[in-house]
Design an enzyme around this catalytic site. Structure first.
Site, PDB file in Angstrom:
ATOM      1  N   ASN A 210       0.786  -1.233  -0.042  1.00 19.57           N
ATOM      2  CA  ASN A 210       0.060  -0.077  -0.088  1.00 19.57           C
ATOM      3  C   ASN A 210       1.041   1.146   0.102  1.00 19.57           C
ATOM      4  O   ASN A 210       1.896   1.183   0.057  1.00 19.57           O
ATOM      5  CB  ASN A 210      -1.030  -0.229   1.464  1.00 19.57           C
ATOM      6  CG  ASN A 210      -0.222   0.089   2.572  1.00 19.57           C
ATOM      7  OD1 ASN A 210       0.529   0.784   2.774  1.00 19.57           O
ATOM      8  ND2 ASN A 210      -0.259  -1.307   3.211  1.00 19.57           N
ATOM      9  N   ASP A 279      -4.331  -6.550   5.567  1.00 21.89           N
ATOM     10  CA  ASP A 279      -5.298  -7.308   6.137  1.00 21.89           C
ATOM     11  C   ASP A 279      -5.446  -8.609   5.547  1.00 21.89           C
ATOM     12  O   ASP A 279      -5.768  -9.619   6.237  1.00 21.89           O
ATOM     13  CB  ASP A 279      -6.678  -6.597   5.894  1.00 21.89           C
ATOM     14  CG  ASP A 279      -6.999  -5.404   6.806  1.00 21.89           C
ATOM     15  OD1 ASP A 279      -6.005  -5.538   7.773  1.00 21.89           O
ATOM     16  OD2 ASP A 279      -7.322  -4.403   6.451  1.00 21.89           O
ATOM     17  N   ASP A 306      -4.375  -9.754  13.373  1.00 15.82           N
ATOM     18  CA  ASP A 306      -4.435  -8.162  13.702  1.00 15.82           C
ATOM     19  C   ASP A 306      -3.450  -7.789  14.695  1.00 15.82           C
ATOM     20  O   ASP A 306      -3.619  -8.237  15.739  1.00 15.82           O
ATOM     21  CB  ASP A 306      -5.836  -7.815  14.124  1.00 15.82           C
ATOM     22  CG  ASP A 306      -6.027  -6.358  14.034  1.00 15.82           C
ATOM     23  OD1 ASP A 306      -5.119  -5.798  14.857  1.00 15.82           O
ATOM     24  OD2 ASP A 306      -7.018  -5.676  13.858  1.00 15.82           O
TER      25      ASP A 306
END
Ligand code: CTP
Length: 409
Positions: A210, A279, A306
């Site tokens: 990202n 994720d 997570d």
């Protein structure tokens, strides 16, 4: 403030329209028990006269390397040795460049080079000058050299433009300068920070990542370090140099980040989870480069752990601060995320206003509600976020494993 703690600051003023604000800063410092000596560059004297500062401080303004009325004719040494800190406000783009290069072609730059005390700079310039890659390179260099950068702020500029580059207001500078002398609020404490993106391999050359730059996480690591903490910075791939003094753990994937965090989180007092962790990760990354074909390619993704939620669920967990980058419904999503992850504080921002930029505008959410912070340089925002976290930590009821922090005096 205590009578005993009289501090001495050399206030360096360089050429910029914000030089007039330095008069107010000098006064405010003096009112707060700080002894101020002023040195100006030649350019600064075109914006504001020496008489102003001479009258305010009751001492001659140091201007010239060759004639400062110093008995041993070494004003650059004398000026720095008699100061507990040097503050350059405003610091022009040119002066920042000089500091980054270690140039010494006038009294103020020579004094900075010869100093044996902390140096604090408050940049002020046109927004294009601030955004220029050369200035950003210099600022990065100064940070790595341990120089404190205060601001700049965003807003209307003297040139009629609007953007980053305004010098912080004298009250904000005063507060930051005084806090520089305050006891380190995280002395003896351990802080773990995650930063940057993760990279999840699809095959040997391709992957999912990202656009996180890591700037916010690195700025928080630098702030925690400045507060005296032992800081571990677990970072995905970024183009940034880690702040000098952190324990730097470079990682690539979410799984590696999890392992690095678990290895360093024991005994931590504070966990700042700033990384943009993937994720999902490819379930079966190919051990060789996938060849092109006419068939559609399907990549199975499986959820990652997570990391933040896992740390927050540990017995005796450190104080956990999460980050929420959202593209819509900021407040609602951020509060929901905070509750879901079981953490006391989350910092929310809109992705379109934050990723890759040097400034940021965030809203902190905690049990008491929403606390918006004004748009500012990421270092400034980091300082405010850390202060908020320290405030909450100090007011927390004693926990079996989380030692309560002392409020800064
Ligand atoms: N985070 C984490 N580990 C993950 C995913 C997220 O530690 N595998 C942390 C981030 O560092 C950040 C917070 O969780 O502090 C929020 O991450 P975000 O991805 O925005 O939230 P998600 O729970 O993944 O929700 P969504 O992607 O649906 O917005």
């Amino acid at each position: 403030m205590e009578e005993t703690a009289k501090r001495r600051i050399l206030l360096g003023i360089t050429g910029g329209i914000a030089a007039y604000k330095a008069a107010e800063l000098a006064r405010a410092l003096q009112k707060n028990n700080v002894e101020v000596r002023v040195a100006m560059t030649e350019a600064a004297t075109h914006f504001v006269g020496t008489a102003t500062f001479q009258a305010l401080t009751g001492r001659p303004v140091a201007l010239d390397a060759w004639d400062a009325g110093v008995p041993n004719a070494m004003p650059h040494i004398e000026l720095s040795r008699e100061a507990d800190a040097i503050v350059i406000a405003p610091a022009s783009a040119d002066f920042l460049a000089k500091l980054a290069l270690g140039l010494a072609d006038d009294l103020l730059s020579t004094t900075c080079l010869a100093r044996n005390c902390p140096l604090i700079v408050a940049p002020a310039m046109n927004r294009e000058m601030w955004d220029n890659p050369a200035t950003q390179r210099n600022v990065e260099r100064l940070r790595a050299d341990g120089i404190a950068i205060l601001g700049p702020a965003a807003g209307d500029q003297a040139c009629g433009e609007t953007g980053m580059g305004r010098m912080l207001e004298p009250e904000a500078l005063l507060e930051a300068i005084l806090s520089h002398f305050a006891p380190r609020r995280l002395a003896g404490r351990k802080v773990v920070v995650t930063a940057g993106p993760t990279f999840e391999a699809i095959d040997t050359v391709r992957g999912i990542t990202n656009r996180s730059s890591g700037k916010m996480g690195y700025a928080l690591a630098a702030e925690a370090l400045a507060e005296g903490a032992a800081v571990t910075l677990v970072s995905g791939p970024t183009a940034l140099a880690p702040p000098a003094g952190v324990i730097f753990v470079p990682v690539t994937s979410a799984a590696e980040m999890l392992a690095a965090v678990e290895a360093s989180i024991g005994e931590a007092d504070l966990f700042l989870s700033v990384a943009a962790v993937a994720d999902y990760t490819p379930a079966r990354p190919s051990a060789r480069k996938i060849k092109k074909s006419d068939e559609a390619l399907r990549i199975d993704l499986e959820p990652t752990v997570d990391i933040l939620a896992r740390v927050a669920a540990r017995p005796g967990a450190p104080f956990c601060v999460g980050f929420a980058a959202e593209s819509e419904n900021l407040a609602e999503y951020a509060q929901a995320k905070r509750k879901r992850k079981g953490i006391p504080m989350i910092v929310a921002n809109l992705v379109q206003q934050a990723i890759g930029r040097d400034d940021n505008e965030v809203v902190i959410h905690d049990d008491a509600g929403a606390h918006p912070l004004p748009r500012a340089a990421k270092a400034q925002v980091a300082a405010a976020i850390l202060s908020h976290a320290l405030g909450l930590m100090a007011s927390r009821p004693p926990h079996a494993a989380v030692r309560p922090l002392q409020q800064a005096s």
